[in-house]
Scaffold this motif. Sequence first.
Motif, mmCIF file in Angstrom:
data_model
loop_
_atom_site.group_PDB
_atom_site.id
_atom_site.type_symbol
_atom_site.label_atom_id
_atom_site.label_comp_id
_atom_site.label_asym_id
_atom_site.label_seq_id
_atom_site.Cartn_x
_atom_site.Cartn_y
_atom_site.Cartn_z
ATOM 1 N N LYS A 159 0.841 -1.203 0.000
ATOM 2 C CA LYS A 159 0.000 0.000 0.000
ATOM 3 C C LYS A 159 0.869 1.243 0.000
ATOM 4 O O LYS A 159 0.566 2.235 -0.668
ATOM 5 C CB LYS A 159 -0.920 -0.009 1.233
ATOM 6 N N ARG A 160 1.961 1.191 0.729
ATOM 7 C CA ARG A 160 2.877 2.332 0.787
ATOM 8 C C ARG A 160 3.429 2.670 -0.589
ATOM 9 O O ARG A 160 3.522 3.846 -0.971
ATOM 10 C CB ARG A 160 4.023 2.005 1.753
ATOM 11 N N SER A 161 3.780 1.658 -1.365
ATOM 12 C CA SER A 161 4.346 1.914 -2.694
ATOM 13 C C SER A 161 3.298 2.481 -3.639
ATOM 14 O O SER A 161 3.593 3.350 -4.465
ATOM 15 C CB SER A 161 4.941 0.626 -3.272
ATOM 16 N N ILE A 162 2.057 2.009 -3.537
ATOM 17 C CA ILE A 162 0.985 2.531 -4.389
ATOM 18 C C ILE A 162 0.718 3.992 -4.071
ATOM 19 O O ILE A 162 0.565 4.827 -4.981
ATOM 20 C CB ILE A 162 -0.293 1.684 -4.222
ATOM 21 N N ASP A 163 0.666 4.322 -2.799
ATOM 22 C CA ASP A 163 0.454 5.718 -2.405
ATOM 23 C C ASP A 163 1.576 6.607 -2.940
ATOM 24 O O ASP A 163 1.331 7.721 -3.419
ATOM 25 C CB ASP A 163 0.382 5.837 -0.885
ATOM 26 N N PHE A 164 2.805 6.114 -2.857
ATOM 27 C CA PHE A 164 3.955 6.871 -3.349
ATOM 28 C C PHE A 164 3.861 7.105 -4.853
ATOM 29 O O PHE A 164 4.033 8.237 -5.344
ATOM 30 C CB PHE A 164 5.254 6.137 -3.003
ATOM 31 N N LEU A 165 3.603 6.038 -5.611
ATOM 32 C CA LEU A 165 3.548 6.155 -7.066
ATOM 33 C C LEU A 165 2.391 7.035 -7.520
ATOM 34 O O LEU A 165 2.525 7.827 -8.469
ATOM 35 C CB LEU A 165 3.443 4.762 -7.697
ATOM 36 N N TYR A 166 1.260 6.921 -6.850
ATOM 37 C CA TYR A 166 0.110 7.762 -7.188
ATOM 38 C C TYR A 166 0.438 9.238 -6.962
ATOM 39 O O TYR A 166 0.140 10.098 -7.802
ATOM 40 C CB TYR A 166 -1.098 7.338 -6.358
ATOM 41 N N GLU A 167 1.087 9.529 -5.861
ATOM 42 C CA GLU A 167 1.462 10.916 -5.570
ATOM 43 C C GLU A 167 2.430 11.447 -6.625
ATOM 44 O O GLU A 167 2.317 12.586 -7.070
ATOM 45 C CB GLU A 167 2.099 10.988 -4.181
ATOM 46 N N ARG A 168 3.361 10.602 -7.059
ATOM 47 C CA ARG A 168 4.305 11.023 -8.090
ATOM 48 C C ARG A 168 3.581 11.241 -9.425
ATOM 49 O O ARG A 168 3.912 12.173 -10.161
ATOM 50 C CB ARG A 168 5.400 9.963 -8.255
ATOM 51 N N ARG A 169 2.606 10.417 -9.737
ATOM 52 C CA ARG A 169 1.828 10.623 -10.958
ATOM 53 C C ARG A 169 1.076 11.953 -10.904
ATOM 54 O O ARG A 169 0.978 12.666 -11.912
ATOM 55 C CB ARG A 169 0.825 9.476 -11.154
ATOM 56 N N LEU A 170 0.535 12.288 -9.750
ATOM 57 C CA LEU A 170 -0.178 13.565 -9.608
ATOM 58 C C LEU A 170 0.771 14.741 -9.782
ATOM 59 O O LEU A 170 0.413 15.764 -10.388
ATOM 60 C CB LEU A 170 -0.875 13.631 -8.242
ATOM 61 N N VAL A 171 1.981 14.628 -9.253
ATOM 62 C CA VAL A 171 2.977 15.690 -9.411
ATOM 63 C C VAL A 171 3.311 15.874 -10.883
ATOM 64 O O VAL A 171 3.342 17.009 -11.403
ATOM 65 C CB VAL A 171 4.247 15.368 -8.599
#
Length: 307
Positions: A159-171
Amino acid sequence: MRCVILFRTHIWDDFTLRQYMRLPKSDSFDSVILANNTDGLCPPVENLPFVIFTTDNLLKMGLESGPDKNMVWWNADYPLYYYSSLFPNYDYYILCEYDVFINCDLEKIIKSISTEKKDIIALTSSSSLEDCIYLQSADGVYPYENIRKTYFPFAIFSKRSIDFLYERRLVLSKHYREKKIYNWPHCELFVGTEIHASNLNVVQLTAYGKADYFSHYPPILEENIFYLREQNYIHPVLDSKRFLTSTIHYEGRPERFFNPFSTFHKTLRHYPFSFYSDPLRKALLTRFYRIANSIKKSLLKKIARPK
């Protein structure tokens, strides 16, 4: 610890049903069919655990669509973010595309990576970036020396990695809209580069089993997977018609069909002509126009040369 396996597809027929039924079953994790129904080709099926999404759902999450008409193909990581946003209480999310065959003890693997606090288990590519057809999509987004590839038709994400990647996609989505970047990185480069630069604990898929037949090409016929029992991860696994379409798509010189001694001819002629006539015709036409345009350009250069 909670875990879910996401069987990702955009079509539903007898073949995809068989593939879904081949998934490892366990009381230790949930199993869901995560279906892209943008084109209406994958509606929910009664008595099966469908979760449907469309590209509109993804756009509403603030995600950019990218340069390809097939938004989910170019951004294969997006369904992860969507499902995680709906069901955020899992510790691990296993992404499995519909053309993957798994022959492993998933329960044992999940216990292991949970104990060792791993974040991502995927096949990180060691091939040269020069061979990557998507390399230009990362130009201006990442420095060349930082770019990495990760191949994930089957992968496990915390879950931590998904949250990280999603945040990077938003950036990156914000930067793209503000024209701070002009390219949109293909998912293999995005995921590979971002996790390489992160503090996430990433492990090669091959640490958890054999993946000698885990690539874009060549495909493996569905009925032949049981001859590869020593393999733990196989991709792509296809039925006859899909196998032929893939074989034709990746054949650079489809005119080899007219050579009865060629491997390409022999492969196709095992099947009824009606199985492959349409994709073969399209491939031959594409090849003809490509050669014609090449000859035309060559002639124009000769004409333009000063005498």
